[in-house]
Design a protein around this motif. Structure first.
Motif, PDB file in Angstrom:
ATOM      1  N   THR A   1      13.708  72.028  86.519  1.00 44.15           N
ATOM      2  CA  THR A   1      13.543  70.688  87.608  1.00 44.15           C
ATOM      3  C   THR A   1      15.495  70.074  86.101  1.00 44.15           C
ATOM      4  O   THR A   1      14.198  70.673  85.034  1.00 44.15           O
TER       5      THR A   1
ATOM      6  N   THR B   1       8.033  68.844  79.119  1.00 36.36           N
ATOM      7  CA  THR B   1       9.209  68.430  79.382  1.00 36.36           C
ATOM      8  C   THR B   1      10.263  67.976  78.087  1.00 36.36           C
ATOM      9  O   THR B   1       9.660  67.607  76.861  1.00 36.36           O
TER      10      THR B   1
ATOM     11  N   PHE C   1      14.006  76.446  91.331  1.00 37.25           N
ATOM     12  CA  PHE C   1      15.226  75.430  90.762  1.00 37.25           C
ATOM     13  C   PHE C   1      16.200  74.260  91.027  1.00 37.25           C
ATOM     14  O   PHE C   1      15.855  74.791  92.114  1.00 37.25           O
ATOM     15  N   ILE C   2      15.770  73.277  90.500  1.00 38.34           N
ATOM     16  CA  ILE C   2      15.845  72.056  91.012  1.00 38.34           C
ATOM     17  C   ILE C   2      17.210  71.145  90.291  1.00 38.34           C
ATOM     18  O   ILE C   2      16.684  70.998  89.156  1.00 38.34           O
ATOM     19  N   SER C   3      18.175  71.013  90.821  1.00 38.95           N
ATOM     20  CA  SER C   3      18.894  69.663  90.092  1.00 38.95           C
ATOM     21  C   SER C   3      18.591  68.353  91.139  1.00 38.95           C
ATOM     22  O   SER C   3      20.184  68.607  92.166  1.00 38.95           O
ATOM     23  N   ASP C   4      19.233  67.468  90.349  1.00 36.46           N
ATOM     24  CA  ASP C   4      19.510  66.564  91.183  1.00 36.46           C
ATOM     25  C   ASP C   4      21.095  65.600  91.364  1.00 36.46           C
ATOM     26  O   ASP C   4      20.895  64.839  92.328  1.00 36.46           O
TER      27      ASP C   4
ATOM     28  N   ALA D   1      17.303  66.924  85.268  1.00 33.69           N
ATOM     29  CA  ALA D   1      17.933  65.149  85.831  1.00 33.69           C
ATOM     30  C   ALA D   1      18.642  64.770  85.137  1.00 33.69           C
ATOM     31  O   ALA D   1      18.299  65.172  83.491  1.00 33.69           O
TER      32      ALA D   1
ATOM     33  N   LEU E   1       8.216  75.560  88.765  1.00 36.18           N
ATOM     34  CA  LEU E   1       8.971  74.929  89.401  1.00 36.18           C
ATOM     35  C   LEU E   1      10.471  74.311  88.005  1.00 36.18           C
ATOM     36  O   LEU E   1       9.831  73.003  87.067  1.00 36.18           O
TER      37      LEU E   1
ATOM     38  N   SER F   1      12.659  69.959  82.451  1.00 32.84           N
ATOM     39  CA  SER F   1      10.963  69.875  83.601  1.00 32.84           C
ATOM     40  C   SER F   1      10.821  71.189  83.318  1.00 32.84           C
ATOM     41  O   SER F   1      11.319  71.581  84.219  1.00 32.84           O
TER      42      SER F   1
END
Length: 479
Positions: free
Chosen positions: A392, A462, A350-353, A394, A390, A403
């Motif tokens: 994400t 997305t 998991f990635i978050s801006d 944003a 992955l 996404s």
């Protein structure tokens, strides 16, 4: 009827013109023959009464004065030639001014000599006027030719042409009147014949599958129209029966689809709940100092899934509102992370801006969207030696972008447009309702969901939706 009148007028006009021309041709031929016979008789009388020898050389003396008298009495000018074609005498004054009439063509002499009737008729046309000229021999008492009698004849058709034009004009007016009568009769007859057809066509245009249709009732129908009306009425009866059957079938199909969707949605939280319980059983350690914290986390996860199931169950009685939409102010990053906690696969990242992204959404539905997409991604990892998913989150202006990317088997190009259709699936299990409901939930919040995929390389879903949703009053105003 109109066409018949037009064709008849054209044919009769053509026949009239043809008959006129043939009659005129016969008239001129007979008139020329009569004049020629009268002139020949007068010439013979002159030859009988002359005192000169009947020779070619004496013809100019024999007809010195008589030629003018004969021409005046018979109103028929004529010429006398010798056997060589040289002009001897003419009833026209000062004929010398016309050098071409002083000598006959060789063709005329040859045709006259070869004629069985000893007569030759020459036809010419100049400046639209038609001329005829007859040539016969002048014989002595022993029937020996001593000269050539030429009788020119001009076809004067001016009066006849004027009469033809008047006749055609009168005929045209008659047929014009007949055409008007034919148009009137055709109109009224057509209206009479087609009045029943208009009624039938109007009723057919008014046929509506959603309403009860009236039958056609017309008195005094002929056989053909009666059969058409009977067929229409029979079709209306069959249509009503079919509409009843269709309505019943649609209701049954709607309930079946609703049952499938409910079963699918309840099954989604049951799977992570089962995994959570199994994981808790394997990792439970009473001596662990953080055991209370872990128990709380597992309990919160189970409670969330139970709440999801409860929401579905409570909305089952009202299919049109399932699942109910609740606009809550929530942290998208936190909710997505919480939705991923039920998955224990180590290849999920998991990635978050941003640490926090605030938006208005339904908490339960957002969790369902994320869990559906991630679950599909995990199922695409079959036989993948290095699986990776992955997720994400944003912020893009006033929108939120989520996404879910994987390096699984991918989706074939021919299936890309169909994956959001209800009941479409490429898996051996499942009912194919997950992505369809995800799409409906996202679009309910004025968002969109897109997919890009390469077979054998992976897939990316997305989801984009606005941070702020319009309230109910604004929605009604827009509607």
């Amino acid at each position: 009827m109109i066409l018949l009148v037009l064709i008849a007028s054209i044919l009769i006009s053509g026949v009239t013109i043809y008959q006129y021309r043939e009659t005129l041709k016969d008239y001129h031929a007979h008139r020329l023959e009569r004049k020629e016979e009268q002139v020949k008789q007068s010439v013979q009388n002159t030859l009988k009464n002359t005192t000169y020898a009947l020779t070619t050389e004496n013809l100019h003396l024999i007809f010195k004065d008589d030629i003018y008298e004969i021409a005046d009495v018979l109103n028929a000018p004529f010429n006398i030639y010798d056997l060589e074609g040289q002009l001897i005498k003419s009833s026209r004054p000062r004929f010398e001014i016309d050098p071409q009439s002083n000598c006959l063509d060789t063709e005329v002499l040859n045709n006259l000599a070869m004629s069985v009737t000893r007569r030759y008729l020459e036809k010419t046309s100049t400046a639209g006027d038609k001329y005829q000229a007859s040539y016969t021999y002048i014989n002595d008492k022993k029937f020996k030719p001593i000269g050539i009698l030429n009788l020119p004849y001009y076809e004067n058709n001016a009066l006849n042409d004027m009469e033809l034009r008047q006749s055609l004009m009168q005929l045209g007016w008659v047929y014009f009147l007949m055409l008007l009568i034919a148009i009137g009769l055709a109109y009224f007859i057509t209206k009479y014949i087609t009045r029943s057809l208009h009624t039938v066509s109007d009723m057919m245009f008014k046929t509506d599958l959603t309403k009860r249709n009236k039958k056609i009732i017309i008195d005094d129908l002929d056989t053909e129209i009666g059969k058409l009306v009977a067929a229409y009425n029979a079709m209306i009866d069959e249509l009503e029966q079919s509409a009843v059957k269709l309505a019943r079938s649609e209701r049954e199909q709607a309930w079946r689809e609703m049952a499938k969707q409910v079963a699918h949605e309840i099954k989604n939280p049951l799977t992570p709940m089962r995994l959570s319980v199994q994981s808790f059983q394997r990792r439970f350690d009473p001596t662990d100092p953080d055991i209370k914290k872990k128990v709380d986390e597992y309990s919160n996860t189970l409670i969330q899934q139970i709440d999801t199931m409860s929401s579905i169950a409570s909305a089952f009685s009202n299919f049109a509102k399932m699942p109910a939409q609740q606009n809550e102010t929530l942290d998208v990053v936190k909710i997505v992370r919480l939705a991923l906690d039920i998955f224990n696969e180590p290849y999920i990242h998991f990635i978050s801006d941003e640490d926090e992204i605030i938006a208005k959404w339904d908490r339960t539905q957002l969790i369902r969207v994320v869990t559906n997409l991630v679950k599909n991604a995990t199922q695409a990892m079959i036989d993948q030696p290095s699986p990776r998913i992955l997720v994400t989150v944003a912020s893009e202006g006033d929108n939120v972008k989520i996404s879910v990317a994987d390096n699984g088997i991918g989706i074939a190009d021919e299936f890309t447009e169909k994956i959001f259709e209800p009941k479409f699936t490429t898996k051996s299990s499942g009912m194919g309702l997950g992505l369809g409901m995800v799409k409906n939930m996202v679009e309910t919040y004025n968002g969109s969901i897109n997919v890009t995929s390469q077979p054998g390389k992976g897939t990316v879903f997305t989801v984009i939706f606005p941070k702020n949703q319009p309230d109910e009053d604004t929605k009604k105003a827009i509607t």
